[in-house]
Design an enzyme around this catalytic site. Structure first.
Site, PDB file in Angstrom:
ATOM      1  N   SER A  45       0.826  -1.278   0.089  1.00 13.19           N
ATOM      2  CA  SER A  45       0.490  -0.030  -0.198  1.00 13.19           C
ATOM      3  C   SER A  45       0.994   1.155  -0.144  1.00 13.19           C
ATOM      4  CB  SER A  45      -0.734  -0.409   1.416  1.00 13.19           C
ATOM      5  OG  SER A  45      -1.752   0.768   1.239  1.00 13.19           O
ATOM      6  N   GLU A  46       0.617   2.046  -0.526  1.00 14.49           N
ATOM      7  CA  GLU A  46       1.452   3.348  -1.055  1.00 14.49           C
ATOM      8  C   GLU A  46       1.802   3.715   0.125  1.00 14.49           C
ATOM      9  OE1 GLU A  46      -1.101   2.511  -2.680  1.00 14.49           O
ATOM     10  OE2 GLU A  46      -1.964   4.790  -3.418  1.00 14.49           O
ATOM     11  N   ASN A  47       1.081   3.858   0.831  1.00 14.34           N
ATOM     12  CA  ASN A  47       1.104   5.089   1.936  1.00 14.34           C
ATOM     13  C   ASN A  47       2.346   4.511   3.208  1.00 14.34           C
ATOM     14  OD1 ASN A  47      -0.793   2.912   2.692  1.00 14.34           O
ATOM     15  ND2 ASN A  47      -0.800   4.064   4.415  1.00 14.34           N
ATOM     16  N   SER A  87       8.347   3.897  -0.561  1.00 17.06           N
ATOM     17  CA  SER A  87       7.461   3.473  -1.323  1.00 17.06           C
ATOM     18  C   SER A  87       6.934   3.301  -2.628  1.00 17.06           C
ATOM     19  CB  SER A  87       6.272   4.103  -0.665  1.00 17.06           C
ATOM     20  OG  SER A  87       4.965   3.245  -1.107  1.00 17.06           O
TER      21      SER A  87
END
Lengths: 217, 233
Positions: A45-47, A87
């Site tokens: 998840s890019e966070n 990320s």
């Protein structure tokens, strides 16, 4: 015709052993529920998390552990947390094997629009532009037509673009299509859907070669 | 040991003025500098230019500064959860620059690391790249994006010490480490300020050199935006 879970179920079959996968918000998030459990897959998840697990049990939610949809999540053994630059190094550096995201429009050249409707909706692109500009393997999960019944598979996108010539495959409630230099190549029909149904719902060039099998779900 | 410790949020925000450019760590409401934001509301500084992935929600996070009409410009990647934001943007009161999330992170990191600009493939061929320099490398097109310039960076960590060393927790890390040292003055607030020497040097995420002032926040609400749970079998 498929519902959203059906689309997710079909896309889950594209996920292979050893894949790192980024799932967008909406239908893509549901894909995690249908991935075979005899293969090893890690969700990014890019966070800032790799090795995402299911939602927490009630009472175990942690404001410090969320996904890119701001939902509370858990992590699986082997998971890691990292900062936003790291990320997106994973994403732009093509370390993520498969990206699945939603769209408002896809063109037959593989352009995608999913972040803005001028004058109506401006939420922003989030990580979508980074994802589509870099990923080798991009699958779009969406309904074939919009709420007004208009096709979302077009010759050219009418909305502001998120990325150019990047989508490889589209899975909708009606069909699976591959983006080719000549247009949308029809690969599979959803259960109960005819080739004519797909043709009628597709504004862009639809390539139909031979018998088109029904999806095996 | 060079001490970065200040007594409280008031001291930490000394020098904050109207029309400045601020960076705020956080993704959604996770890992936002709650105490610095509350103090900025108190100080009622205006004309702010803010760099932050999101813009908070109506009654929390940067939404509080928007309610007070303290912000002139937002540079963000996603702003979908805030009605007041949308109203100010559509009415033209608020200038908004939307940029890809990875570009936002890298423009912070470039500022931190002393790079004037970076090339990214994100946004090429879209309106985000309009008017920007582009260049081909190995057959692929990239967009030139400049390092941010900011007066203050407000970040939030889980633990820290007087030397300014920081440790983050979970996905509350997000943009916070990338903003440390990316502005003229970096103000770190922590949930727990621990005695120097208790943090294991092997486990420090951000070395104190990137932090100018550090303080322990008084309280943290840590609001959850989307509470999602599963049923017990």
């Amino acid at each position: 015709m498929l519902d959203k879970n059906g689309i997710a179920k079909r896309i889950a079959k594209e996920v292979q052993d050893g894949y790192y996968v980024n799932l967008g918000i909406g239908i893509p998030t549901l894909v995690a529920n249908y991935v075979r459990d005899d293969i090893e897959v890690e969700f990014q998840s890019e966070n800032g998390v790799l090795g995402m697990g299911p939602f927490p049990f009630e009472g175990e939610e942690d404001a410090d552990i969320i996904n890119a949809g701001k939902q509370t999540i858990t992590t699986l053994p082997g998971a890691s947390f990292f900062d936003s630059a790291t990320s997106f190094s994973m994403i732009r550096g093509q370390h993520v094997d498969l990206t699945i995201l939603g769209a408002m429009e896809v063109s037959e050249e593989g352009d995608i629009a999913n972040w803005k409707i001028p004058g109506k909706m401006v939420k922003g692109m989030g990580g979508a532009m980074d994802l589509v500009a870099s990923a080798e393997n991009i699958i779009v999960a969406m309904m074939h037509t919009n709420r007004a019944g208009a096709s979302k598979l077009l010759k050219h996108c009418s909305l502001p673009l998120t990325g150019v010539a990047c989508v490889k495959k589209v899975v909708t409630n009606l069909a699976v299509m591959e983006i080719t230099p000549k247009g949308f190549k029809l690969l599979e029909r959803a259960p109960g859907v005819t080739v004519e149904d797909v043709q009628n719902a597709t504004e862009g060039t639809l390539i139909i070669e031979g018998d088109i099998p029904e999806m095996d779900l | 040991m060079i001490s970065k410790k200040v007594a409280n949020v008031q001291e930490a925000l000394k020098g904050v003025k109207d029309d400045m450019t601020f960076m705020f760590g956080g993704f959604g409401l996770s890992g936002i500098p709650e105490n610095a934001i509350a103090e900025l509301v108190q100080l009622n500084v205006k004309g702010l230019k803010c760099i932050s992935n999101n813009a908070g929600v109506d009654d929390f996070g940067l939404g509080l500064l928007l309610q007070g009409k303290q912000i002139d410009k937002m540079t963000s990647s996603y702003v979908g959860e805030n009605d007041e934001f949308e109203r100010q943007m559509l009415s033209g009161e608020l200038e908004v620059e939307l940029i890809p999330q990875g570009t936002l992170a890298e423009r912070c990191r470039a500022a931190q690391a002393g790079f004037p600009a970076i090339y990214t493939p994100a946004g090429y061929g879209t309106e985000v790249a309009e008017g920007k320099e582009t260049r081909e490398f190995d057959g692929k097109m990239y967009v030139l994006e400049y390092a941010f310039k900011a007066d203050f960076a407000f970040v939030k960590a889980w633990k820290g010490d007087a030397a300014g060393n920081l440790v983050f927790k979970g996905t509350a890390r997000n943009f916070n480490p990338n903003m440390c040292g990316a502005a003229k003055i970096t103000v770190a607030e922590v949930e727990e300020l621990v005695p120097v020497g208790t943090l294991d040097p092997n486990q420090i995420h951000i070395p104190g050199i990137f932090v100018k002032r550090i303080f322990q926040g008084e309280t943290y609400e840590k609001r959850i935006e989307q509470r999602t749970v599963r049923q017990r079998d």
